[in-house]
Write a protein that holds these residues in place. Structure first.
Motif, PDB file in Angstrom:
ATOM      1  N   TRP A   1       0.828  -1.204   0.000  1.00 39.91           N
ATOM      2  CA  TRP A   1       0.000   0.000   0.000  1.00 39.91           C
ATOM      3  C   TRP A   1       0.864   1.256   0.000  1.00 39.91           C
ATOM      4  CZ3 TRP A   1      -4.002  -1.421   4.359  1.00 39.91           C
ATOM      5  CH2 TRP A   1      -4.886  -2.395   3.878  1.00 39.91           C
ATOM      6  N   ALA A   2       1.897   1.263   0.825  1.00 44.70           N
ATOM      7  CA  ALA A   2       2.765   2.442   0.905  1.00 44.70           C
ATOM      8  C   ALA A   2       3.423   2.710  -0.454  1.00 44.70           C
ATOM      9  CB  ALA A   2       3.822   2.256   1.982  1.00 44.70           C
ATOM     10  N   ALA A   3       3.886   1.662  -1.108  1.00 43.33           N
ATOM     11  CA  ALA A   3       4.518   1.834  -2.426  1.00 43.33           C
ATOM     12  C   ALA A   3       3.495   2.308  -3.456  1.00 43.33           C
ATOM     13  CB  ALA A   3       5.155   0.521  -2.872  1.00 43.33           C
ATOM     14  N   GLN A   4       2.303   1.711  -3.452  1.00 44.52           N
ATOM     15  CA  GLN A   4       1.275   2.099  -4.408  1.00 44.52           C
ATOM     16  C   GLN A   4       0.839   3.550  -4.207  1.00 44.52           C
ATOM     17  OE1 GLN A   4      -1.617  -1.027  -3.681  1.00 44.52           O
ATOM     18  NE2 GLN A   4      -1.031  -2.072  -5.562  1.00 44.52           N
ATOM     19  N   TRP A   5       0.605   3.934  -2.963  1.00 41.51           N
ATOM     20  CA  TRP A   5       0.181   5.308  -2.691  1.00 41.51           C
ATOM     21  C   TRP A   5       1.293   6.304  -3.017  1.00 41.51           C
ATOM     22  CZ3 TRP A   5      -4.337   7.374  -2.525  1.00 41.51           C
ATOM     23  CH2 TRP A   5      -5.444   6.631  -2.133  1.00 41.51           C
ATOM     24  N   THR A   6       2.534   5.929  -2.769  1.00 42.43           N
ATOM     25  CA  THR A   6       3.647   6.823  -3.099  1.00 42.43           C
ATOM     26  C   THR A   6       3.681   7.082  -4.602  1.00 42.43           C
ATOM     27  OG1 THR A   6       4.933   6.100  -1.196  1.00 42.43           O
ATOM     28  CG2 THR A   6       6.160   7.113  -3.009  1.00 42.43           C
TER      29      THR A   6
ATOM     30  N   ALA B   1     -11.380  -3.805   7.836  1.00 42.84           N
ATOM     31  CA  ALA B   1     -12.187  -3.993   6.623  1.00 42.84           C
ATOM     32  C   ALA B   1     -12.289  -2.690   5.827  1.00 42.84           C
ATOM     33  CB  ALA B   1     -13.566  -4.512   6.978  1.00 42.84           C
ATOM     34  N   ALA B   2     -12.528  -1.584   6.512  1.00 43.91           N
ATOM     35  CA  ALA B   2     -12.614  -0.287   5.823  1.00 43.91           C
ATOM     36  C   ALA B   2     -11.267   0.101   5.221  1.00 43.91           C
ATOM     37  CB  ALA B   2     -13.096   0.786   6.787  1.00 43.91           C
ATOM     38  N   SER B   3     -10.193  -0.206   5.925  1.00 46.51           N
ATOM     39  CA  SER B   3      -8.860   0.117   5.431  1.00 46.51           C
ATOM     40  C   SER B   3      -8.529  -0.675   4.169  1.00 46.51           C
ATOM     41  CB  SER B   3      -7.820  -0.170   6.518  1.00 46.51           C
ATOM     42  OG  SER B   3      -6.536   0.148   6.064  1.00 46.51           O
TER      43      SER B   3
ATOM     44  N   PHE C   1      -6.210  -0.763  -4.757  1.00 42.49           N
ATOM     45  CA  PHE C   1      -6.317  -0.069  -6.034  1.00 42.49           C
ATOM     46  C   PHE C   1      -6.954  -0.976  -7.073  1.00 42.49           C
ATOM     47  CE2 PHE C   1      -3.206   2.564  -4.021  1.00 42.49           C
ATOM     48  CZ  PHE C   1      -3.330   3.806  -4.625  1.00 42.49           C
ATOM     49  N   PRO C   2      -7.909  -0.455  -7.873  1.00 38.02           N
ATOM     50  CA  PRO C   2      -8.466  -1.279  -8.950  1.00 38.02           C
ATOM     51  C   PRO C   2      -7.432  -1.580 -10.030  1.00 38.02           C
ATOM     52  CG  PRO C   2      -9.401   0.937  -8.997  1.00 38.02           C
ATOM     53  CD  PRO C   2      -8.533   0.847  -7.782  1.00 38.02           C
ATOM     54  N   VAL C   3      -6.521  -0.634 -10.269  1.00 38.64           N
ATOM     55  CA  VAL C   3      -5.417  -0.823 -11.205  1.00 38.64           C
ATOM     56  C   VAL C   3      -4.145  -0.527 -10.428  1.00 38.64           C
ATOM     57  CG1 VAL C   3      -4.334   0.005 -13.314  1.00 38.64           C
ATOM     58  CG2 VAL C   3      -6.811  -0.136 -13.164  1.00 38.64           C
ATOM     59  N   ASP C   4      -3.216  -1.449 -10.466  1.00 36.12           N
ATOM     60  CA  ASP C   4      -1.998  -1.316  -9.683  1.00 36.12           C
ATOM     61  C   ASP C   4      -1.116  -0.199 -10.247  1.00 36.12           C
ATOM     62  OD1 ASP C   4       0.194  -1.617  -8.086  1.00 36.12           O
ATOM     63  OD2 ASP C   4       0.736  -3.606  -8.806  1.00 36.12           O
ATOM     64  N   PRO C   5      -0.891   0.909  -9.487  1.00 35.23           N
ATOM     65  CA  PRO C   5      -0.036   1.973 -10.003  1.00 35.23           C
ATOM     66  C   PRO C   5       1.419   1.554 -10.165  1.00 35.23           C
ATOM     67  CG  PRO C   5      -0.840   2.516  -7.796  1.00 35.23           C
ATOM     68  CD  PRO C   5      -1.460   1.220  -8.197  1.00 35.23           C
ATOM     69  N   LEU C   6       1.848   0.527  -9.436  1.00 36.13           N
ATOM     70  CA  LEU C   6       3.220   0.048  -9.599  1.00 36.13           C
ATOM     71  C   LEU C   6       3.398  -0.582 -10.968  1.00 36.13           C
ATOM     72  CD1 LEU C   6       3.797  -1.543  -6.093  1.00 36.13           C
ATOM     73  CD2 LEU C   6       4.717   0.598  -6.936  1.00 36.13           C
ATOM     74  N   ALA C   7       2.377  -1.316 -11.442  1.00 31.10           N
ATOM     75  CA  ALA C   7       2.461  -1.928 -12.766  1.00 31.10           C
ATOM     76  C   ALA C   7       2.463  -0.851 -13.849  1.00 31.10           C
ATOM     77  CB  ALA C   7       1.295  -2.891 -12.978  1.00 31.10           C
TER      78      ALA C   7
END
Length: 161
Positions: A46-51, A87-89, A95-101
């Motif tokens: 999550w941290a990598a994706q949000w970054t 559950a909320a977190s 992400f529906p689409v992985d920003p890392l990809a």
């Protein structure tokens, strides 16, 4: 070994590895917010994706934008609050689409997409110039100098396209 980019500095390096009984979260500095994660690996993902998402969304931040950093940290409260918010977190941070990809796509794919976008933009500009020339030719008050300028512009645009 500690990952200095994704691990909160308050976690000692010796406590990062192999502690399955610890409760983990993603800490958003700048907002000073924590999001419980099922495990440390998920918090790192999550941290990598949000970054990636945040820095691609705001490549040049405005002065009023918050300074956002996404790190992994131990859950600061008890297990009950972790379980109640989990559950909320998960729903908020999946992400529906992985920003890392998307970030890892090859530069040739990105440059081809940019070139295609520029070509479409040039085609649009050319069509607008042709439309303007038709309007000028249809205008009774236009002079030959205006028509010559537009014809030269269209030839130049056609050479680009």
């Amino acid at each position: 070994m500690s990952d200095p980019v994704l691990t909160h500095p308050s976690i000692p390096p010796s406590s990062n590895a192999g502690s399955d009984d610890a409760l983990w979260c993603m800490h958003v500095t700048g907002m000073d917010d924590v999001h419980p994660a099922p495990d440390r690996a998920t918090a790192q993902l999550w941290a990598a994706q949000w970054t990636i998402f945040w820095h691609r969304r705001n490549p040049v931040p405005h002065y009023h934008d918050p300074l956002m950093n996404f790190t992994v940290a131990r859950w600061p409260w008890d297990a009950e609050t972790h379980a109640a918010s989990l559950a909320a977190s998960i729903a908020d941070n999946t992400f529906p689409v992985d920003p890392l990809a998307a970030h890892a796509s090859t530069p040739s794919d990105q440059s081809a997409a940019r070139a295609e976008g520029r070509r479409e933009e040039r085609q649009h500009i050319l069509s607008e110039a042709r439309r303007s020339l038709r309007l000028i030719r249809g205008c009774l008050e236009c002079n030959a100098d205006d028509e010559r300028k537009w014809a030269n512009t269209i030839r130049w645009l056609e050479a680009l396209a």
